[in-house]
Scaffold this motif. Structure first.
Motif, PDB file in Angstrom:
ATOM      1  N   ARG A 280       0.836  -1.166  -0.083  1.00  0.00           N
ATOM      2  CA  ARG A 280      -0.174   0.276   0.006  1.00  0.00           C
ATOM      3  C   ARG A 280       0.900   1.410  -0.064  1.00  0.00           C
ATOM      4  NH1 ARG A 280      -1.310   3.425   3.654  1.00  0.00           N
ATOM      5  NH2 ARG A 280      -0.332   2.388   5.248  1.00  0.00           N
TER       6      ARG A 280
ATOM      7  N   GLN B  46      11.215  11.165   3.542  1.00  0.00           N
ATOM      8  CA  GLN B  46      12.043  10.028   2.892  1.00  0.00           C
ATOM      9  C   GLN B  46      13.379   9.726   3.237  1.00  0.00           C
ATOM     10  OE1 GLN B  46       9.470  10.693  -1.153  1.00  0.00           O
ATOM     11  NE2 GLN B  46      11.611  11.305  -1.278  1.00  0.00           N
TER      12      GLN B  46
ATOM     13  N   PRO C 129      -4.696   6.021  11.181  1.00  0.00           N
ATOM     14  CA  PRO C 129      -4.926   4.450  11.358  1.00  0.00           C
ATOM     15  C   PRO C 129      -3.685   3.528  11.254  1.00  0.00           C
ATOM     16  CG  PRO C 129      -6.056   5.008   9.341  1.00  0.00           C
ATOM     17  CD  PRO C 129      -5.467   6.138   9.835  1.00  0.00           C
TER      18      PRO C 129
ATOM     19  N   GLN D 278       1.550   3.687  -3.278  1.00  0.00           N
ATOM     20  CA  GLN D 278       1.177   5.141  -3.183  1.00  0.00           C
ATOM     21  C   GLN D 278       2.150   5.888  -3.441  1.00  0.00           C
ATOM     22  OE1 GLN D 278      -1.213   5.785   0.446  1.00  0.00           O
ATOM     23  NE2 GLN D 278      -2.716   4.048  -0.453  1.00  0.00           N
TER      24      GLN D 278
ATOM     25  N   SER E  19      -0.329   4.516  11.641  1.00  0.00           N
ATOM     26  CA  SER E  19       0.794   4.713  12.261  1.00  0.00           C
ATOM     27  C   SER E  19       1.399   3.825  13.226  1.00  0.00           C
ATOM     28  CB  SER E  19       0.934   6.257  12.776  1.00  0.00           C
ATOM     29  OG  SER E  19       1.119   7.033  11.950  1.00  0.00           O
TER      30      SER E  19
ATOM     31  N   TYR F 127      -2.726   8.858  -4.220  1.00  0.00           N
ATOM     32  CA  TYR F 127      -1.393   9.173  -4.404  1.00  0.00           C
ATOM     33  C   TYR F 127      -1.237  10.716  -3.572  1.00  0.00           C
ATOM     34  CZ  TYR F 127      -4.079  12.078  -7.771  1.00  0.00           C
ATOM     35  OH  TYR F 127      -5.057  12.877  -8.400  1.00  0.00           O
ATOM     36  N   SER F 128      -0.185  10.928  -3.419  1.00  0.00           N
ATOM     37  CA  SER F 128      -0.033  12.460  -2.581  1.00  0.00           C
ATOM     38  C   SER F 128      -1.110  13.499  -2.868  1.00  0.00           C
ATOM     39  CB  SER F 128       1.146  12.812  -2.357  1.00  0.00           C
ATOM     40  OG  SER F 128       1.090  13.901  -1.534  1.00  0.00           O
ATOM     41  N   SER F 129      -1.849  13.802  -1.822  1.00  0.00           N
ATOM     42  CA  SER F 129      -2.644  15.039  -1.963  1.00  0.00           C
ATOM     43  C   SER F 129      -2.154  16.285  -2.770  1.00  0.00           C
ATOM     44  CB  SER F 129      -3.289  15.484  -0.675  1.00  0.00           C
ATOM     45  OG  SER F 129      -2.219  15.580   0.313  1.00  0.00           O
TER      46      SER F 129
ATOM     47  N   VAL G 166       7.284  24.484  -5.341  1.00  0.00           N
ATOM     48  CA  VAL G 166       7.287  22.901  -5.432  1.00  0.00           C
ATOM     49  C   VAL G 166       8.523  22.382  -4.965  1.00  0.00           C
ATOM     50  CG1 VAL G 166       6.858  20.869  -6.771  1.00  0.00           C
ATOM     51  CG2 VAL G 166       5.114  22.976  -6.760  1.00  0.00           C
TER      52      VAL G 166
ATOM     53  N   PHE H 168       2.376  15.438   5.027  1.00  0.00           N
ATOM     54  CA  PHE H 168       2.639  14.273   6.136  1.00  0.00           C
ATOM     55  C   PHE H 168       1.644  13.310   6.506  1.00  0.00           C
ATOM     56  CE2 PHE H 168       5.750  17.853   5.976  1.00  0.00           C
ATOM     57  CZ  PHE H 168       6.946  17.091   6.091  1.00  0.00           C
ATOM     58  N   GLY H 169       0.308  13.661   6.144  1.00  0.00           N
ATOM     59  CA  GLY H 169      -0.645  12.727   6.372  1.00  0.00           C
ATOM     60  C   GLY H 169      -1.587  13.239   7.680  1.00  0.00           C
TER      61      GLY H 169
HETATM   62  N1  FAQ Z   1      -2.113  12.420   0.412  1.00  0.00           N
HETATM   63  O1  FAQ Z   1      -2.756   5.926   8.668  1.00  0.00           O
HETATM   64  P1  FAQ Z   1      -1.886   7.136   7.639  1.00  0.00           P
HETATM   65  C1  FAQ Z   1       7.015  13.508  -3.479  1.00  0.00           C
HETATM   66  C2  FAQ Z   1      -3.657   8.445   3.474  1.00  0.00           C
HETATM   67  S1  FAQ Z   1       6.555  11.936  -2.734  1.00  0.00           S
HETATM   68  C3  FAQ Z   1      -2.966  11.289  -0.110  1.00  0.00           C
HETATM   69  O2  FAQ Z   1      -1.198   8.351   8.347  1.00  0.00           O
HETATM   70  P2  FAQ Z   1       0.470   6.122   6.426  1.00  0.00           P
HETATM   71  C4  FAQ Z   1       7.998  13.247  -4.446  1.00  0.00           C
HETATM   72  C5  FAQ Z   1      -2.788   7.094   3.684  1.00  0.00           C
HETATM   73  O3  FAQ Z   1      -2.258   6.845   2.416  1.00  0.00           O
HETATM   74  C6  FAQ Z   1       5.302  11.986  -1.929  1.00  0.00           C
HETATM   75  N2  FAQ Z   1      -3.280  10.295   0.958  1.00  0.00           N
HETATM   76  O4  FAQ Z   1      -1.194   6.511   6.635  1.00  0.00           O
HETATM   77  C7  FAQ Z   1       7.927  14.536  -5.676  1.00  0.00           C
HETATM   78  C8  FAQ Z   1      -4.053   6.230   4.367  1.00  0.00           C
HETATM   79  O5  FAQ Z   1      -4.808   5.912   3.222  1.00  0.00           O
HETATM   80  P3  FAQ Z   1      -5.176   4.183   2.942  1.00  0.00           P
HETATM   81  C9  FAQ Z   1       4.626  10.886  -1.444  1.00  0.00           C
HETATM   82  C10 FAQ Z   1      -2.651  10.536   2.335  1.00  0.00           C
HETATM   83  O6  FAQ Z   1       0.676   5.211   5.199  1.00  0.00           O
HETATM   84  C11 FAQ Z   1       8.363  15.798  -5.398  1.00  0.00           C
HETATM   85  C12 FAQ Z   1      -4.809   7.157   5.054  1.00  0.00           C
HETATM   86  O7  FAQ Z   1      -4.534   8.534   4.465  1.00  0.00           O
HETATM   87  N3  FAQ Z   1       5.379  10.473  -0.231  1.00  0.00           N
HETATM   88  O8  FAQ Z   1       6.469  14.375  -2.995  1.00  0.00           O
HETATM   89  C13 FAQ Z   1      -1.774  11.203   2.564  1.00  0.00           C
HETATM   90  O9  FAQ Z   1       0.707   5.338   7.616  1.00  0.00           O
HETATM   91  C14 FAQ Z   1       7.944  16.989  -6.081  1.00  0.00           C
HETATM   92  C15 FAQ Z   1      -4.464   7.373   6.512  1.00  0.00           C
HETATM   93  O10 FAQ Z   1      -3.054   7.852   6.577  1.00  0.00           O
HETATM   94  C16 FAQ Z   1       5.192   9.102   0.238  1.00  0.00           C
HETATM   95  O11 FAQ Z   1       4.186   8.616  -0.079  1.00  0.00           O
HETATM   96  C17 FAQ Z   1      -1.324  12.511   1.384  1.00  0.00           C
HETATM   97  N4  FAQ Z   1      -0.892  13.409   1.791  1.00  0.00           N
HETATM   98  O12 FAQ Z   1       1.076   7.733   6.408  1.00  0.00           O
HETATM   99  C18 FAQ Z   1       7.456  14.234  -6.586  1.00  0.00           C
HETATM  100  C19 FAQ Z   1       6.109   8.937   1.358  1.00  0.00           C
HETATM  101  N5  FAQ Z   1      -1.689  11.157   4.142  1.00  0.00           N
HETATM  102  O13 FAQ Z   1      -4.134   3.524   2.205  1.00  0.00           O
HETATM  103  C20 FAQ Z   1       7.239  15.086  -7.791  1.00  0.00           C
HETATM  104  C21 FAQ Z   1       5.897   7.335   1.741  1.00  0.00           C
HETATM  105  C22 FAQ Z   1      -2.117  10.133   4.319  1.00  0.00           C
HETATM  106  O14 FAQ Z   1      -5.487   3.676   4.212  1.00  0.00           O
HETATM  107  C23 FAQ Z   1       7.456  16.395  -7.444  1.00  0.00           C
HETATM  108  N6  FAQ Z   1       4.599   7.187   2.519  1.00  0.00           N
HETATM  109  N7  FAQ Z   1      -2.703   9.595   3.105  1.00  0.00           N
HETATM  110  O15 FAQ Z   1      -6.381   4.289   1.974  1.00  0.00           O
HETATM  111  C24 FAQ Z   1       4.225   7.499   3.801  1.00  0.00           C
HETATM  112  O16 FAQ Z   1       5.461   8.042   4.503  1.00  0.00           O
HETATM  113  C25 FAQ Z   1       3.124   7.327   4.351  1.00  0.00           C
HETATM  114  O17 FAQ Z   1       2.255   6.446   3.585  1.00  0.00           O
HETATM  115  C26 FAQ Z   1       2.255   8.909   4.756  1.00  0.00           C
HETATM  116  C27 FAQ Z   1       1.023   8.201   5.459  1.00  0.00           C
HETATM  117  C28 FAQ Z   1       3.030   9.548   5.879  1.00  0.00           C
HETATM  118  C29 FAQ Z   1       2.157   9.732   3.522  1.00  0.00           C
END
Ligand code: FAQ
Length: 329
Positions: free
Chosen positions: A48, A148, A218, A52, A220, A119-121, A136, A210-211
């Motif tokens: 997941r 990261q 749910p 994402q 973390s 995907y990221s909001s 950005v 950052f979520g």
């Molecule tokens: N947007 O229980 P948590 C970048 C969802 S890369 C959308 O806190 P978790 C590079 C979450 O998926 C940016 N959805 O979840 C770049 C979960 O949904 P689900 C991306 C969000 O996973 C730069 C629900 O809410 N980075 O920017 C968001 O423990 C410039 C509950 O949330 C990553 O993906 C959000 N912001 O923590 C590219 C880093 N936040 O699946 C181009 C890796 C939360 O239950 C140009 N990911 N949700 O339906 C992570 O570190 C974690 O997945 C978090 C969320 C911290 C994002």
């Protein structure tokens, strides 16, 4: 695909000794590798999160692509193109890392294109002026990198190793964004106003990357126990704020939060309330650009069908010629 997925038992049906041994490995900071036994829920959480994350890198190219043909100079255009290309590469490393867990790339793409996968909001906000490209890089890549760098130490080996390389590139992205902001903020009054407008629009959405706040997150607590996540959403958000406010001060720009205040005792900034209604609305598909982003990805996928077909036909041809050679031998 190269995982041993079928060796796992179903979630809830896993021998306690295996679960305990798995947790002991995590606690000893051992990396978990694709062929190792892992709880089904650990695998699911990683698929997941990593998929994402991959989708975010791919969709994240779109707001920047909007400025490739309008970059102010040839040099800026080359830098922007290189950055966008890096993001595509990040997506590909991450899809590969998720494949090691037994998920097919086709399934991941299908989930993105059907709207099932998130995907990221942040990538559902528009880039309206050139300063947005600076914002950005500075704020979005800055927030991404804060998250990261911690993921370089995540417990799953392939994810952790891909993050090391990604972070090196993100660090360049953040700096190039800040450099654009320095130029704009120290330029003409009009340029400075554009830079302020960009920060006004990107500050809060960057904090939402950052979520949800820890109490509403749910996933973390289990993800931290498994050391998939090393810091909570709120802790990383706070680190980002503390690192970024002095950078805004150097630019002579204002952070659009009247409650922002340095707490001398902790050295951290207290801040205003995030609009979580907006966050939920955006992740539900109702942000300013969700429809546009999905339409662009669906079109790109359709337009690329002939490339996938040609690659498959070529792979088949190679395989047939290998098989024929074996028969002759
Ligand atoms: N947007 O229980 P948590 C970048 C969802 S890369 C959308 O806190 P978790 C590079 C979450 O998926 C940016 N959805 O979840 C770049 C979960 O949904 P689900 C991306 C969000 O996973 C730069 C629900 O809410 N980075 O920017 C968001 O423990 C410039 C509950 O949330 C990553 O993906 C959000 N912001 O923590 C590219 C880093 N936040 O699946 C181009 C890796 C939360 O239950 C140009 N990911 N949700 O339906 C992570 O570190 C974690 O997945 C978090 C969320 C911290 C994002």
């Amino acid at each position: 695909m190269y995982s041993q997925g079928l060796r796992d038992s179903a979630a809830g049906d896993e021998p306690v000794e295996l679960l305990a041994a798995f947790q002991a490995r995590i606690d000893k900071e051992e990396k978990i590798e694709p062929r190792d036994w892992m709880p089904a829920a650990y695998r699911k959480t990683l698929i997941r999160q990593i998929s994402q994350h991959a989708h975010s890198e791919i969709v994240g190219q779109l707001p920047e692509a909007n400025w490739v043909t309008r970059a102010p100079t040839l040099k800026r255009k080359l830098i922007l193109l290189a950055k966008i290309q890096d993001e595509a590469g990040h997506g590909l490393y991450l899809y590969s890392a998720a494949e090691t867990l037994g998920e097919s790339r086709k399934k991941m793409y299908d989930d993105l294109l059907s709207g099932k996968a998130k995907y990221s909001s942040i990538f559902n906000y528009p880039t309206l002026n050139w300063a947005d490209i600076g914002a950005v890089g500075w704020l979005v890549d800055g927030a991404a990198i804060m998250n990261q760098v911690a993921l370089c130490r995540t417990s799953y080996g392939p994810y952790s190793r891909s993050m090391v390389r990604i972070c090196k590139e993100e660090s360049f992205h953040q700096r190039q964004g800040y450099e654009i902001m320095v130029k704009m903020a120290h330029g003409t009054a009009q340029q400075k106003a554009m830079a302020q407008d960009a920060i006004n629009r990107f500050w809060w959405p960057a904090l939402m990357m950052f979520g949800p706040s820890d109490k509403d997150s749910p996933h973390s607590s289990q993800s931290m126990k498994w050391k998939i996540k090393r810091f909570s959403n709120d802790d990383l958000r706070q680190k980002f704020i503390d690192a970024t406010v002095p950078q805004a001060e150097y630019l002579g720009l204002t952070i659009p939060d009247k409650h922002l205040k340095l707490d001398d005792a902790t050295g951290s900034y207290t801040h205003g309330e995030i609009d979580w209604k907006e966050f939920v609305n955006v992740i539900k598909g109702n942000g300013p650009c969700n429809q546009q982003r999905m339409a662009a990805r669906i079109k790109a996928h359709k337009d690329g069908a002939w490339v996938r077909e040609a690659a498959e036909a070529y792979a088949k041809k190679l395989q047939n010629s290998k098989d024929n050679k074996k028969e002759v031998a």
